[in-house]
Design a protein around this motif. Structure first.
Motif, PDB file in Angstrom:
ATOM      1  N   UNK A  43       6.520  -3.632  -8.803  1.00  0.00           N
ATOM      2  CA  UNK A  43       7.941  -3.308  -8.839  1.00  0.00           C
ATOM      3  C   UNK A  43       8.596  -3.393  -7.460  1.00  0.00           C
ATOM      4  N   UNK A  44       7.787  -3.439  -6.413  1.00  0.00           N
ATOM      5  CA  UNK A  44       8.314  -3.259  -5.056  1.00  0.00           C
ATOM      6  C   UNK A  44       8.110  -4.464  -4.142  1.00  0.00           C
ATOM      7  N   UNK A  45       7.639  -5.574  -4.676  1.00  0.00           N
ATOM      8  CA  UNK A  45       7.383  -6.752  -3.834  1.00  0.00           C
ATOM      9  C   UNK A  45       8.631  -7.616  -3.713  1.00  0.00           C
ATOM     10  N   UNK A 140      12.158   7.255   0.269  1.00  0.00           N
ATOM     11  CA  UNK A 140      10.738   7.493   0.510  1.00  0.00           C
ATOM     12  C   UNK A 140       9.901   6.595  -0.369  1.00  0.00           C
ATOM     13  N   UNK A 141       8.807   6.135   0.178  1.00  0.00           N
ATOM     14  CA  UNK A 141       7.846   5.362  -0.583  1.00  0.00           C
ATOM     15  C   UNK A 141       6.612   6.218  -0.782  1.00  0.00           C
ATOM     16  N   UNK A 142       5.906   6.001  -1.877  1.00  0.00           N
ATOM     17  CA  UNK A 142       4.681   6.734  -2.148  1.00  0.00           C
ATOM     18  C   UNK A 142       3.891   6.014  -3.218  1.00  0.00           C
ATOM     19  N   UNK A 143       2.854   6.654  -3.714  1.00  0.00           N
ATOM     20  CA  UNK A 143       1.971   6.040  -4.711  1.00  0.00           C
ATOM     21  C   UNK A 143       2.025   6.833  -6.012  1.00  0.00           C
ATOM     22  N   UNK A 144       1.573   6.195  -7.076  1.00  0.00           N
ATOM     23  CA  UNK A 144       1.678   6.761  -8.426  1.00  0.00           C
ATOM     24  C   UNK A 144       1.088   8.169  -8.541  1.00  0.00           C
ATOM     25  N   UNK A 145      -0.068   8.385  -7.910  1.00  0.00           N
ATOM     26  CA  UNK A 145      -0.741   9.676  -8.068  1.00  0.00           C
ATOM     27  C   UNK A 145       0.136  10.852  -7.649  1.00  0.00           C
ATOM     28  N   UNK A 146       1.098  10.610  -6.726  1.00  0.00           N
ATOM     29  CA  UNK A 146       1.955  11.678  -6.221  1.00  0.00           C
ATOM     30  C   UNK A 146       3.360  11.621  -6.804  1.00  0.00           C
ATOM     31  N   UNK A 182      -0.866   1.821  -4.980  1.00  0.00           N
ATOM     32  CA  UNK A 182      -0.003   0.963  -4.170  1.00  0.00           C
ATOM     33  C   UNK A 182       1.367   1.599  -3.953  1.00  0.00           C
ATOM     34  N   UNK A 183       2.052   1.180  -2.897  1.00  0.00           N
ATOM     35  CA  UNK A 183       3.367   1.717  -2.551  1.00  0.00           C
ATOM     36  C   UNK A 183       4.414   1.320  -3.572  1.00  0.00           C
ATOM     37  N   UNK A 184       5.339   2.242  -3.850  1.00  0.00           N
ATOM     38  CA  UNK A 184       6.405   1.972  -4.818  1.00  0.00           C
ATOM     39  C   UNK A 184       7.758   2.415  -4.259  1.00  0.00           C
ATOM     40  N   UNK A 185       8.754   1.530  -4.380  1.00  0.00           N
ATOM     41  CA  UNK A 185      10.098   1.822  -3.911  1.00  0.00           C
ATOM     42  C   UNK A 185      10.800   2.848  -4.804  1.00  0.00           C
ATOM     43  N   UNK A 186      10.324   3.022  -6.027  1.00  0.00           N
ATOM     44  CA  UNK A 186      10.934   3.963  -6.969  1.00  0.00           C
ATOM     45  C   UNK A 186      10.240   5.331  -6.955  1.00  0.00           C
ATOM     46  N   UNK A 187       9.392   5.558  -5.967  1.00  0.00           N
ATOM     47  CA  UNK A 187       8.622   6.791  -5.848  1.00  0.00           C
ATOM     48  C   UNK A 187       9.524   8.023  -5.830  1.00  0.00           C
ATOM     49  N   UNK A 188       9.145   9.013  -6.610  1.00  0.00           N
ATOM     50  CA  UNK A 188       9.840  10.315  -6.635  1.00  0.00           C
ATOM     51  C   UNK A 188       8.769  11.394  -6.518  1.00  0.00           C
ATOM     52  N   UNK A 189       8.691  12.081  -5.367  1.00  0.00           N
ATOM     53  CA  UNK A 189       7.644  13.093  -5.197  1.00  0.00           C
ATOM     54  C   UNK A 189       7.701  14.151  -6.289  1.00  0.00           C
TER      55      UNK A 189
END
Length: 200
Positions: A43-45, A140-146, A182-189
């Motif tokens: 989604x973020x590439x 913020x960017x983050x990964x699925x697990x978080x 992997x990093x995601x631009x749609x990350x929401x902590x």
């Protein structure tokens, strides 16, 4: 040690790592782009996601991307779901370049610390990053697990091809186990989502 001294040390580390990036072939911005597209989820590439990750303008990010495409390090592909959008991925040349990434100097330096020190640094930086991102209105960017949008089974149980596995609740699509880190631009902590709700 004062907060200012600690911040100056962080800045100095960043400058030294960036200086390592001038290897005559790629610039620090191009190295950052290679790292990003190697670590970003499907989604973020995109050029806009990279610009947000770099906290820079779309034009500046596009310059680095175009140079990498011209050099054969990156290639564009249309999104399967939207032919107007493009997804960037590393070529075999790009992957080979990352094997000699000057950033690995910092990785090795951090790896030389004991596990307790590494954990303490990681936790501290995870607390500092949200404040920095919020002060500049950066995403913020983050990964699925978080991420609060993660649905389905846990990562440890999602390796099986049977059963529901992981799902992105934002897009309503399955997440490959390999993509969940992997990093995601749609990350929401998750914690912020609980505190502030969907309206953020």
């Amino acid at each position: 040690m004062s907060a200012r001294e600690t911040a100056e040390l962080l800045l100095q580390v960043g400058r030294l790592v960036q200086a390592e990036g001038y290897d005559g072939e790629l610039s620090p911005a191009q190295w950052m782009a290679l790292r990003f597209f190697a670590r970003a989820n499907p989604f973020s590439r995109t050029p806009s996601a990279f610009a947000e990750f770099q906290a820079t303008t779309r034009g500046t990010a596009t310059q680095a991307i175009k140079a990498l495409e011209a050099g054969g390090y990156l290639v564009r592909q249309p999104f399967k779901t939207d032919g107007r959008s493009v997804s960037l991925r590393l070529t075999s040349k790009g992957k080979k370049a990352l094997a000699r990434d000057p950033f690995e100097v910092l990785v090795r330096a951090v790896d030389s610390l004991d596990a307790t020190e590494r954990t303490a640094i990681r936790r501290a930086l995870h607390q500092v990053l949200p404040t920095l991102a919020a002060s500049g209105a950066h995403r913020r960017f983050g990964v699925c697990q978080d991420c609060t949008y993660l649905g389905g089974e846990t990562c440890s149980s999602s390796t099986s091809t049977n059963g529901p596995g992981l799902e992105c609740l934002l897009f309503g699509v399955p997440i490959e186990p390999a993509d969940s880190g992997l990093l995601c631009v749609h990350f929401q902590p998750t914690s912020e989502h609980r505190d502030s709700g969907h309206g953020e």
